[in-house]
Each structure stands twice: as structure tokens, then as C-alpha cells.
Enzyme design. Sequence first.
Site, PDB file in Angstrom:
ATOM      1  N   SER A 126       6.276   6.997  -2.240  1.00 23.04           N
ATOM      2  CA  SER A 126       6.790   5.347  -2.591  1.00 23.04           C
ATOM      3  C   SER A 126       7.531   5.142  -4.279  1.00 23.04           C
ATOM      4  O   SER A 126       8.380   4.735  -3.887  1.00 23.04           O
ATOM      5  CB  SER A 126       5.720   4.887  -1.495  1.00 23.04           C
ATOM      6  OG  SER A 126       6.059   5.168  -0.600  1.00 23.04           O
ATOM      7  N   ASP A 180       0.945  -1.260  -0.187  1.00 25.04           N
ATOM      8  CA  ASP A 180      -0.144   0.368   0.174  1.00 25.04           C
ATOM      9  C   ASP A 180       0.982   1.153  -0.385  1.00 25.04           C
ATOM     10  O   ASP A 180       1.274   2.140   1.033  1.00 25.04           O
ATOM     11  CB  ASP A 180      -0.980  -0.320   0.970  1.00 25.04           C
ATOM     12  CG  ASP A 180      -1.810   1.529   1.028  1.00 25.04           C
ATOM     13  OD1 ASP A 180      -2.099   2.053   0.562  1.00 25.04           O
ATOM     14  OD2 ASP A 180      -2.706   1.325   2.371  1.00 25.04           O
ATOM     15  N   PHE A 181       1.985   1.141  -1.097  1.00 22.98           N
ATOM     16  CA  PHE A 181       2.758   2.660  -1.634  1.00 22.98           C
ATOM     17  C   PHE A 181       1.883   3.528  -1.738  1.00 22.98           C
ATOM     18  O   PHE A 181       1.186   3.544  -2.805  1.00 22.98           O
ATOM     19  CB  PHE A 181       3.376   2.254  -1.882  1.00 22.98           C
ATOM     20  CG  PHE A 181       5.281   1.111  -1.135  1.00 22.98           C
ATOM     21  CD1 PHE A 181       4.401   0.480  -0.524  1.00 22.98           C
ATOM     22  CD2 PHE A 181       6.350   1.031  -1.757  1.00 22.98           C
ATOM     23  CE1 PHE A 181       5.708  -0.181   0.153  1.00 22.98           C
ATOM     24  CE2 PHE A 181       6.989  -0.313  -1.901  1.00 22.98           C
ATOM     25  CZ  PHE A 181       6.862  -0.771  -0.257  1.00 22.98           C
ATOM     26  N   GLU A 182       1.891   5.047  -1.033  1.00 24.79           N
ATOM     27  CA  GLU A 182       1.790   6.228  -1.293  1.00 24.79           C
ATOM     28  C   GLU A 182       2.366   7.029  -1.525  1.00 24.79           C
ATOM     29  O   GLU A 182       3.534   6.822  -1.276  1.00 24.79           O
ATOM     30  CB  GLU A 182      -0.093   6.268  -0.245  1.00 24.79           C
ATOM     31  CG  GLU A 182      -0.954   5.068  -0.351  1.00 24.79           C
ATOM     32  CD  GLU A 182      -2.224   5.446   0.873  1.00 24.79           C
ATOM     33  OE1 GLU A 182      -1.713   6.701   0.908  1.00 24.79           O
ATOM     34  OE2 GLU A 182      -2.576   4.266   0.731  1.00 24.79           O
ATOM     35  N   GLY A 183       1.881   8.062  -1.481  1.00 26.37           N
ATOM     36  CA  GLY A 183       2.681   9.506  -1.738  1.00 26.37           C
ATOM     37  C   GLY A 183       3.620   9.506  -2.650  1.00 26.37           C
ATOM     38  O   GLY A 183       3.269   9.401  -3.859  1.00 26.37           O
TER      39      GLY A 183
END
Length: 496
Positions: A281, A276-279
Site C-alpha cells: 500500500s 492499517d496499510f500493509e503489503g
Amino acid sequence: MPAGTFAASAWAPNVSYTQGDLVTYGGSTYKCLQSHTSLLGWEPPNAPALWSLQSPGGGGEEDTQPPSAPTNLTAPVKTDTSVSLSWTASTDNVGVSGYNIYKGSELAGTATGTSFTVTGLVPNTLYTFTVKAKDAAGNVSAASNAVTVTTNPSSGGGGGGEGKKLIVGYWHNFDNGSGFIKLRDVSTKFDVINVAFAEPVGGSTTGTIGFTPYNYTDAEFKADVAYLQSLGKKVVISIGGANGQVQLATPAARDNFVRSMTDIIEKYGFDGIDIDFEGHSLYLNPGDTDINNPTTPVIANLIAAIRTIKYHFGDQFILTMAPETFFVQVGYSYYGGNGNGVDNRAGAYLPVIHKLRDILSWLQVQHYNSGPVTALDNEYYNMGNADFHVAMADMVLQGFPVARNANNFFPALRQDQVLIGLPASVNAGNGYTSTSEVQKALDYLVTGKSFGGRYQLRNPSGYPGFKGLMTWSINWDAFNHFEFSNSHRSYLDSLQ
């Protein structure tokens, strides 16, 4: 092999080593500094934190002759997602230390004997396999004969129950006002519980991930995980989240990620991982335009790390991803590596999904906190209604040209690899969709029963193998009197 019994034997992956053990690798002898289970990528020269060089060039053979090539490679057993291989042993003037098994040009695994099962394959797909022998000095043989195999047609499933429509929910390892729930008290309507979140330690670029159960002792948490598993539930550790930026920009960060995540999974007994990589990443460097051959380090290292973890835990280990629409569907219109003022994160999940689709259990794109997105009919759709959910799901079920380039195509995922993500209540995030509107979308997606909306499915008969729903979150669902899990569980059961 029992720990502590190694006397300068050849290093191999997936072996439990104890502090003080001696191994040979590349003609040198190394001493184990920390007890651990070895993984591909942790070869002694690459892991100075684990191994100390004792005698350069002195621990193995002094000649440079490679082993003979393996012969008689065959594939006696195959399933829809695996192929078992066997071959005749190679010979070497000193001794064969193991074998590298290749799927095409990609290393699929290693073996010390003369058989190996390649897992995580795509059903009804053609693969070519070869094997090479290696010795303790690092010499590698020529390739064996090639064997070509087509995997069996899909037997259904995809993790968490064969053929069953799933409800996946995120469980808060914190209290943000939605209320704290013990794992053992999670509604039984959920099939898969994603523990949110494991997060980076020491900054976003170290690659080291940590996890500490909130409002639990370790023993209590482990007991609750085991209790849910006894009910047939799957418990997955989710990595990242809105506040957990992870950038694997270096090989060291990649190896730290593999090591720390392996430790967390083994410690608590998780059934899998959710990315769940966001921003920031994930992003694409300028010129990194081909989803088949990504070159940006944070992309390439993540792919390698996830594959290593998956191979370590085996075929039943669950791998899921929960990107936002900006990182997937927006890639139809814009792709970050193209430059020209495009946000370098646009579509950045696409090469990760594509390069891991053979071991991906399912993709659960967040159909919330999204801006307008252009669908396959080249029309914009806004979140929060049936048209949006149908249009966004159809994109990954059909595939699409990345940045509209027909030579850079993101292929369709299998139907059983696709879920859609939804807020459990109006408190949980922008884009909440009423129960009736969600089920209107699902009627169309699964059965082809149109509700007369703007968007028209590319496949008019629908996708009966569509896997189900994900929600943020279990806690917000409980806060909202279980409206999401109760109503959608009954509906999905009616589709079985």
C-alpha cells in the site's frame, strides 16, 4: 442552512448540497448532480461526478479585482490542541465568499464568517497563522497580519479517556476460526474497539473503500456500535489489513477514498479511523528521501486524504495507525526512497506519521510478525521478549535519524501518542509474548524500573505518559479465555 435552498450561492466546504442546487465557483455556475456534504478538494471543477458546469464565466463577477486583505487578526482563545482566531471582514467590489485560514504555509481550513478554530495542534508548540479572503470569481486577497501563538502545555489524554492507560483491540468482521463475537459482547476490559476491516472496492488503486457488517443487518450493527459508545467505549473503523491493499496513486483515488470513508463513518457512527496499510500500500519512489516533504503520490495523497477526513469530523475524531516495524523502526537503518537496492517500502510510514503527528491520536506499531530490528543502541533485537518491546517503543519515544542521516530526523512522538501492539495468544500471530514478559517491559518503559535486560532506555526514568496496549485481537483474546484483557487491564489500572 437547509438543503435545497441554494440559488447560485458561492460554493463552500462542509455544506449539505441537494441534487439540483446551483452554486458559483471561479466565475462559473454549477449544478449539483448528487446530494452530498462538500469537502475541501471537492470544488466543482475537481468533482465532475458531483457538479455539472452550467454557464462558464457566467455565474459570478466579470471583473478580476481581489478582495481587500483581512485585518486585525487575533487569537483570543487557545488550548493545548487548538487556537481560535478572529479578524475584521474584508471588502470586495462584488462580495466576499469566504476566507482561507493558513497555519504557516499550510491551509488549515476555510470559513464563511470572521472566526475559525484551528484544531489538532501539538501542545506547547509555536504556530503562525494568517487569513486570506476570496470572492466568487476565485480571486484571493493578500494575507492578513500574521499572529503567532504558542499552544498550552498538554492536558493529557489523547483519545478514549483523559490520562487513562488504554487497551485497544481489533474485532473481526469475519470468522477465521477464532470465533465470531457480537460487538455488544466484547469484553468491557477494552477501551477502544477497532472494527477490522474496511477494504478496497474494485481493486487496490481505485481509492474507493467498502464495508459490510459480517453476520449483522445494518440496523443491528449500528445499534451495537451505539451500545458500546453508551458504555464509554470508542468504536473505530480500521482500513486495510493484510488483504486490503490500498494505493492512492492519483487525485481521483484520493478523492474516492475521502468520499467513501466519510460515507462509511457517517453511516455507522464510528468514532474514528485506524490506518492499517500493509503489503504494498505504501512505498517511496526513488529520490523521495525527505520525510518533511514527501513526493511519492501514494504517500502525499494519503496524508491529504486523512487530513481532510479529520477536519471534516472535528477535534474529537480519533486517528490512529498500526504499521509493522518494517515501515517505522527499520527506517532507522534503511529508507526506501534512498534506492541502492533498499526495499522501497522500508520506513514508508515515517512521512505519513510525521506529517500527521499534529492530529494523530496514537501510533500502535505491531510488535509482531517482525524480523530482527536494529534499535537505537545499534544492536539487533528479536520479537517475543521484553527487550524487543522496550527497544522498539523507545525508538518512537526518542525519535531517530532516518537511514542514520542526522539531517533527516524523525522527531519523538508525545508519550500519550504511543501504544505497542501484541498478539493476544499464540494463535494470533508470530511474536506472542507472555503476560509476565510484557509487564516486565512495561515496568521499565513506564516507571524506569529495569529488569536487567540488554537494552537500556535512553530516558532512564521511563515514560509515565505511555498510553497502553493494542492487541490482535479481541476474538483471539476470547478464544484464549480473556488472558490478555483481564491480566493487562488490572496491570494498567495499577499504573493510573
